[in-house]
Enzyme design. Structure first.
Site, short mmCIF file in Angstrom:
data_model
loop_
_atom_site.label_atom_id
_atom_site.label_comp_id
_atom_site.label_asym_id
_atom_site.label_seq_id
_atom_site.Cartn_x
_atom_site.Cartn_y
_atom_site.Cartn_z
N GLU A 17 -0.81 2.98 2.27
CA GLU A 17 0.21 2.54 3.23
C GLU A 17 0.59 3.69 4.15
O GLU A 17 0.86 4.81 3.70
CB GLU A 17 1.42 2.05 2.43
CG GLU A 17 2.57 1.51 3.23
CD GLU A 17 3.70 1.03 2.32
OE1 GLU A 17 4.58 0.31 2.82
OE2 GLU A 17 3.69 1.38 1.12
N LYS B 17 3.51 -5.89 7.04
CA LYS B 17 4.13 -6.03 5.72
C LYS B 17 5.24 -7.08 5.78
O LYS B 17 6.03 -7.11 6.73
CB LYS B 17 4.69 -4.67 5.29
CG LYS B 17 5.23 -4.60 3.88
CD LYS B 17 5.61 -3.15 3.56
CE LYS B 17 6.11 -2.97 2.14
NZ LYS B 17 6.37 -1.54 1.83
N CYS C 260 2.05 -2.92 -0.50
CA CYS C 260 2.97 -2.31 -1.45
C CYS C 260 3.99 -3.28 -2.02
O CYS C 260 3.69 -4.08 -2.89
CB CYS C 260 3.65 -1.10 -0.82
SG CYS C 260 4.42 0.00 -2.06
#
Length: 641
Positions: free
Chosen positions: A46, A115, A174
């Site tokens: 990330e 994300k 994540c």
């Protein structure tokens, strides 16, 4: 890429916080190294182009321009790499900032995936800088980025391989994995077989175990491959430490893992296996058309396998796991028999005891069942039936085993009865054909059935799963019983179960342990041909092939539906140091030939407990017509030769 194997990697480059030029160089260097190792799908951490720990620098135009320029540098440097890579970086769109993964292939951005779940608690406060993908419209749209006029920008993207349709890639980032409804659930429901997770998860005591369980569990729940790439060396240590904990999992199994390192963690995902399991499981949802597909193409080649292929897939490698598995199987099989004895009100359990492995396991399971019922072991009637091929060793072991278990022993010599039968049908005693063998097997079954009638009992079957797969049973002979306790247990596991009982009972009853050990040391044989010099003349594995190979074939051909070519490839990988190519091919041919021609025996099997993931019960996991033709499978094997 052939046979469904895709070499994948999680990579952690060494970075410098906010130094996008340096980071870009480290990234494309790592990508080139991955390509040299044959990797076709690579996941990087990330925000690795900038560093995850840039803080308020994320709001600076200079850093954002540097990240975009860094991606252009990477695209130029890797335009000839036939590899799909997910790279984390910040992306501006409509005056907002998004934490994204750029999915690239051969110098082109296939898509930008923002994300969805932005943490804003504890040590994570991404909400200070980044906007959630939930703020975007659910429709797909494109933006110009890194010199490319139009790039798909949406969390709802799938990246489909045109040359390998089973390879469909989805991306979550994540925290997306740690929430109640991860995006990967939707991605897999719509067709993704491989999830990439560019992550920056900090390291605190105990977190690695939770992370490992999370990744493996998600791959199991979604029947997918999962590649998790974690941030590592080079991130700021102001408040947090990152360990580069990289994980690769497939359908619940952890294939590869590295921690406290930079570089690559490599393994292979079998997308054909995942696709087969999804077809098999009726509860897995069919793919819809809601998510936007991006197509790419990879050159098909033979993937060098590095993932571990167990030579004994039914038997755990770890001694502790193996003992636990054996104990559980004995309990499951005994519980099934307990229910059947209770329901039928059987006064006895009749077991034909030959002194071989299968009948030994059957009587051991029966003894456990009697104990669960609170009944005496004398309710077990152990019948040993010597005939033309019986040796002193097996006969004595059968009698000793019955005595050690406290069973009621009956010795019934069937030689004269078989001779009378042969005379009746005109079968010469010198003709040792299949009639000579099967006549003995059917006589033994008749004796067992009649004793069960006499004692108000039921006959306990001894045939195992491997014999059922090969049809290595006499139809209406040892093929038949009233409850078959070994029906779900392959031969390689039978041996370990008997060994487990021997070890478990060694201190309590050394004589029982000794006789079990001698049975384990006895060659597997039906003992239907006359002994030579008092020794067994008929060894099963000389006739049908090594059970170690057949159990391997059974697991991959039936449990996973692999083609003969793929089964052979895996057998060479796992067992090639023990068996040559010609030997493996010979017995693989025999396996498929027998498996197809002997289905009629499996179509009318007695009841028996399922104890593992493979069973051939016609009422359960395996439905196959007795007249199915093996031509396609045999033709593929012929090509291998």
């Amino acid at each position: 890429m052939r046979d469904g194997f895709v070499k994948v990697a999680a990579g952690t480059p060494k970075i410098r916080v906010a130094d996008c030029r340096y980071n870009a160089e480290q990234i494309f260097t790592l990508m080139r190294e991955a390509d040299k190792q044959g990797v076709r799908v690579l996941c990087l951490p990330e925000l690795c182009l900038t560093g995850y720990t840039c803080g308020d620098l994320f709001l600076q135009d200079t850093l954002l321009r540097g990240a975009e320029e860094g991606l252009r540098t990477i695209l130029e440097a890797t335009r000839n790499l036939d590899m799909v890579t997910a790279i984390g970086l910040p992306v501006r769109c409509n005056n907002k900032l998004y934490n994204c993964a750029a999915v690239v292939h051969k110098g082109k951005i296939l898509g930008l995936v923002p994300k969805t779940h932005i943490p804003n608690y504890g040590e994570f406060y991404e909400g200070r800088w980044f906007t959630s993908a939930r703020e975007l419209s659910d429709t797909d749209f494109s933006i110009p980025f890194a010199g490319q006029e139009s790039v798909e920008f949406s969390p709802a993207q799938l990246f489909r391989c045109a040359s390998m349709p089973e390879l469909v890639i989805g991306v979550e980032i994540c925290e997306d994995l740690w929430v109640a409804e991860p995006p990967s659930a939707r991605l897999c429901a719509e067709g993704a077989t491989l999830i990439l997770n560019p992550s920056a998860s900090d390291e605190v005591v105990g977190k690695d175990g939770y992370r490992r369980q999370l990744v493996a569990g998600q791959s199991a729940r979604l029947l997918c491959g999962y590649v998790y790439a974690d941030a590592g060396e080079g991130e700021s240590t102001t408040d947090l430490v990152f360990s580069g904990h990289n994980l690769i999992a497939e359908n619940g199994a952890l294939l590869a893992e590295r921690r406290f390192h930079t570089g690559l963690t490599v393994s292979e995902i079998d997308v054909q296996r995942l696709a087969y399991e999804r077809r098999r499981m009726s509860t897995f949802p069919p793919s819809g058309r809601e998510i936007f597909p991006n197509y790419f193409d990879l050159e098909l080649g033979t993937t060098k396998l590095t993932r571990y292929i167990s030579p004994n897939p039914f038997v755990p490698d770890d001694a502790g796991d193996r003992a636990e598995r054996c104990n559980e199987i004995l309990k499951i099989a005994a519980l099934g028999l307990t229910k059947r004895l209770e329901h039928t009100r059987a006064r006895t359990a009749v077991v034909g005891l030959s002194g071989g492995l299968d009948s030994t396991l059957a009587i051991l399971i029966t003894a456990v069942a009697m104990k669960l019922l609170g009944r005496p072991s004398s309710d077990i009637i152990a019948v040993t039936m010597p005939c033309f091929g019986t040796t002193d060793r097996t006969r004595d072991n059968a009698m000793e085993l019955a005595e050690r278990l406290g069973a009621t022993l009956k010795r019934i010599d069937i030689g004269e009865a078989v001779k009378v039968h042969f005379k009746d049908i005109g079968q010469s005693m010198e003709d040792h054909s299949v009639t000579f063998e099967n006549g003995q097997a059917r006589e033994r079954t008749q004796v067992l059935m009649d004793i069960a009638n006499q004692t108000g009992g039921m006959v306990i079957g001894t045939g195992d799963l491997s014999e059922l797969a090969l049809g290595w049973a006499t139809y209406n002979g040892d093929h038949m019983s009233m409850y078959a306790v070994n029906a779900g247990i392959p031969k390689t596991l039978v041996r370990h179960l008997v060994s487990f009982v021997s070890d478990d009972k060694g201190g309590e009853d050394p004589k029982l342990s000794a006789v079990l050990d001698d049975i384990l040391d006895t060659p597997v044989s039906p003992e239907l041909l006359p002994a030579v010099g008092g020794k067994i003349s008929q060894k099963t594995e000389d006739l049908v092939g090594p059970y170690e190979l057949h159990d391997f074939f059974l697991y991959y051909a039936i449990r996973w539906g692999f083609s003969p070519r793929k089964v052979f490839r895996l057998a060479e990988q796992a067992l090639g140091d023990r068996y040559g190519r010609a030997v493996i091919l010979k017995w693989l041919n025999n396996f498929y030939r027998r498996f197809f021609t002997q289905q009629f025996k499996r179509s009318c099997l007695p009841d028996g407990p399922k104890v593992g993931s493979v069973t051939l019960s016609p009422r359960g996991d395996w439905r196959m017509p007795s007249d199915a033709v093996a031509a396609l499978w045999m033709a593929e094997l012929e090509e291998l030769q």
